[in-house]
Design a protein around this motif. Structure first.
Motif: not given
Length: 107
Positions: A54-64
């Motif tokens: 459980s993570v209150p703050n997440a920034l995920i950038e995914a690129t293919s």
């Protein structure tokens, strides 16, 4: 066919007590010459980037991206394997930094 190779930059932050408060992850997936399964793999990689925590703050950038490499396929756990490995490696580093045993940070 093989898995999508990935380059992952991950930053995890936790409180002194070991509670995970922030995850930033940049995921770059090599889709090979065709995009047959790359969109699903990219979506899965982003969805599983924080692992089971459980993570209150997440920034995920995914690129293919397309490359000259042979095409990649959707293997078992497509996309999740690469990011879960990175997330668990980060948790081990957090545990080592806080001088606790790894599973005690997994709250």
């Amino acid at each position: 066919m093989h898995r999508h190779p990935a380059r992952i930059h991950a930053e995890h932050r936790a409180t002194r007590e070991g509670r995970l408060v922030c995850v930033r992850m940049q995921i770059l997936l090599d889709g090979g010459a065709y995009a047959s399964s790359s969109t699903a793999v990219t979506a899965n990689a982003a969805a599983f980037a924080c692992g089971p925590y459980s993570v209150p703050n997440a920034l995920i950038e995914a690129t293919s991206v397309f490359t000259n490499n042979p095409p990649c396929g959707a293997m078992r756990g497509f996309g999740a394997v690469q990011t879960c490995f990175a997330a668990e490696a980060q948790m081990d580093k957090l545990a080592a930094h806080s001088r606790s045993i790894p599973w005690s940070c997994a709250c």
